[in-house]
Design a protein around this motif. Structure first.
Motif, PDB file in Angstrom:
ATOM      1  N   ALA A   7      -4.765  21.646  63.699  1.00  0.00           N
ATOM      2  CA  ALA A   7      -6.083  21.107  63.348  1.00  0.00           C
ATOM      3  C   ALA A   7      -5.972  19.687  62.813  1.00  0.00           C
ATOM      4  CB  ALA A   7      -6.762  22.010  62.321  1.00  0.00           C
ATOM      5  N   ALA A   8      -4.991  19.435  61.952  1.00  0.00           N
ATOM      6  CA  ALA A   8      -4.829  18.100  61.367  1.00  0.00           C
ATOM      7  C   ALA A   8      -4.398  17.079  62.409  1.00  0.00           C
ATOM      8  CB  ALA A   8      -3.821  18.149  60.223  1.00  0.00           C
ATOM      9  N   VAL A   9      -3.491  17.464  63.295  1.00  0.00           N
ATOM     10  CA  VAL A   9      -3.038  16.545  64.345  1.00  0.00           C
ATOM     11  C   VAL A   9      -4.203  16.194  65.266  1.00  0.00           C
ATOM     12  CG1 VAL A   9      -1.534  16.316  66.374  1.00  0.00           C
ATOM     13  CG2 VAL A   9      -0.631  17.283  64.234  1.00  0.00           C
ATOM     14  N   ALA A  10      -4.988  17.191  65.671  1.00  0.00           N
ATOM     15  CA  ALA A  10      -6.145  16.938  66.537  1.00  0.00           C
ATOM     16  C   ALA A  10      -7.159  16.032  65.836  1.00  0.00           C
ATOM     17  CB  ALA A  10      -6.789  18.249  66.962  1.00  0.00           C
ATOM     18  N   ALA A  11      -7.427  16.297  64.567  1.00  0.00           N
ATOM     19  CA  ALA A  11      -8.388  15.475  63.829  1.00  0.00           C
ATOM     20  C   ALA A  11      -7.920  14.025  63.758  1.00  0.00           C
ATOM     21  CB  ALA A  11      -8.600  16.040  62.423  1.00  0.00           C
ATOM     22  N   GLU A  12      -6.640  13.811  63.512  1.00  0.00           N
ATOM     23  CA  GLU A  12      -6.096  12.452  63.446  1.00  0.00           C
ATOM     24  C   GLU A  12      -6.152  11.769  64.820  1.00  0.00           C
ATOM     25  OE1 GLU A  12      -4.484   8.984  61.836  1.00  0.00           O
ATOM     26  OE2 GLU A  12      -5.461  10.700  60.899  1.00  0.00           O
ATOM     27  N   TYR A  13      -5.865  12.515  65.857  1.00  0.00           N
ATOM     28  CA  TYR A  13      -5.919  11.994  67.227  1.00  0.00           C
ATOM     29  C   TYR A  13      -7.332  11.484  67.552  1.00  0.00           C
ATOM     30  CZ  TYR A  13      -6.039  12.230  72.355  1.00  0.00           C
ATOM     31  OH  TYR A  13      -6.228  11.964  73.691  1.00  0.00           O
ATOM     32  N   PHE A  14      -8.332  12.316  67.305  1.00  0.00           N
ATOM     33  CA  PHE A  14      -9.703  11.920  67.624  1.00  0.00           C
ATOM     34  C   PHE A  14     -10.213  10.839  66.676  1.00  0.00           C
ATOM     35  CE2 PHE A  14      -9.601  15.961  69.949  1.00  0.00           C
ATOM     36  CZ  PHE A  14     -10.061  15.505  71.172  1.00  0.00           C
ATOM     37  N   ARG A  15      -9.765  10.841  65.426  1.00  0.00           N
ATOM     38  CA  ARG A  15     -10.132   9.775  64.492  1.00  0.00           C
ATOM     39  C   ARG A  15      -9.583   8.444  65.002  1.00  0.00           C
ATOM     40  NH1 ARG A  15      -8.288   6.493  61.143  1.00  0.00           N
ATOM     41  NH2 ARG A  15      -6.156   7.270  61.229  1.00  0.00           N
ATOM     42  N   SER A  16      -8.329   8.458  65.415  1.00  0.00           N
ATOM     43  CA  SER A  16      -7.700   7.235  65.931  1.00  0.00           C
ATOM     44  C   SER A  16      -8.425   6.732  67.168  1.00  0.00           C
ATOM     45  CB  SER A  16      -6.225   7.488  66.248  1.00  0.00           C
ATOM     46  OG  SER A  16      -5.512   7.802  65.071  1.00  0.00           O
ATOM     47  N   LEU A  17      -8.734   7.631  68.103  1.00  0.00           N
ATOM     48  CA  LEU A  17      -9.466   7.218  69.303  1.00  0.00           C
ATOM     49  C   LEU A  17     -10.835   6.645  68.948  1.00  0.00           C
ATOM     50  CD1 LEU A  17      -8.755  10.022  71.925  1.00  0.00           C
ATOM     51  CD2 LEU A  17      -7.842   7.696  71.876  1.00  0.00           C
ATOM     52  N   GLY A  18     -11.524   7.296  68.018  1.00  0.00           N
ATOM     53  CA  GLY A  18     -12.849   6.847  67.608  1.00  0.00           C
ATOM     54  C   GLY A  18     -12.838   5.461  66.989  1.00  0.00           C
ATOM     55  N   GLN A  19     -11.723   5.107  66.370  1.00  0.00           N
ATOM     56  CA  GLN A  19     -11.593   3.787  65.757  1.00  0.00           C
ATOM     57  C   GLN A  19     -11.004   2.768  66.731  1.00  0.00           C
ATOM     58  OE1 GLN A  19      -9.258   4.528  62.218  1.00  0.00           O
ATOM     59  NE2 GLN A  19     -11.055   5.144  61.052  1.00  0.00           N
ATOM     60  N   GLY A  20     -10.733   3.206  67.955  1.00  0.00           N
ATOM     61  CA  GLY A  20     -10.150   2.307  68.938  1.00  0.00           C
ATOM     62  C   GLY A  20      -8.679   2.030  68.717  1.00  0.00           C
ATOM     63  N   ASP A  21      -8.025   2.853  67.908  1.00  0.00           N
ATOM     64  CA  ASP A  21      -6.602   2.672  67.620  1.00  0.00           C
ATOM     65  C   ASP A  21      -5.781   3.506  68.604  1.00  0.00           C
ATOM     66  OD1 ASP A  21      -4.088   2.282  66.587  1.00  0.00           O
ATOM     67  OD2 ASP A  21      -4.635   2.781  64.514  1.00  0.00           O
TER      68      ASP A  21
END
Length: 133
Positions: A7-21
């Motif tokens: 869950a944490a890895v997925a959340a970080e993945y989508f957070r990064s994508l959402g920020q364009g990182d």
């Protein structure tokens, strides 16, 4: 990132994508990741490794003239190492546009995403947007 649960890895993945990182998102992928792109278009099929996934995503951004976007549209659902995330993805071209729902299914092992399977609400419309294989 200290928490390496799926869950944490997925959340970080989508957070990064959402920020364009994109580099941060790519860092969460296993070097041997397999990305299963649905449909019958130029991007469909299995893409393996960081190079294959990077080429896929770069090609999508180039083809969409930088307009391709992915946003999380609901809560993640976790079942062991599997994380299903409802998303909305969109893009615009002079001759076509796309804005549809989908589900991204990530498999997370050892703190890395090892498998990505994508599901589109309207495969024919997505194929039409991206163009023929």
């Amino acid at each position: 990132m200290n928490d390496q649960t799926p869950a944490a890895v997925a959340a970080e993945y989508f957070r990064s994508l959402g920020q364009g990182d994109v580099p941060a998102a790519m860092a969460l992928l296993s070097p041997d990741v397999v990305w299963h792109q649905p449909g019958a278009n130029r991007f469909s099929g299995d893409h393996t490794g960081l190079g294959g996934v990077g080429a896929l995503l770069g090609g999508m951004m180039e083809t969409s003239q930088g307009t391709f976007q992915l946003t999380v549209s609901g809560p993640a659902m976790v079942n062991g190492e599997f994380v299903a995330v409802p998303v909305t993805f969109s893009g615009a071209l002079p001759h076509a546009s796309m804005n549809m729902a989908g589900v991204d299914l990530l498999t997370v092992r050892g703190g890395k995403i090892v498998d990505v399977r994508l599901f589109s609400a309207d495969a024919a419309a997505e194929d039409s947007f991206w163009g023929n294989a």
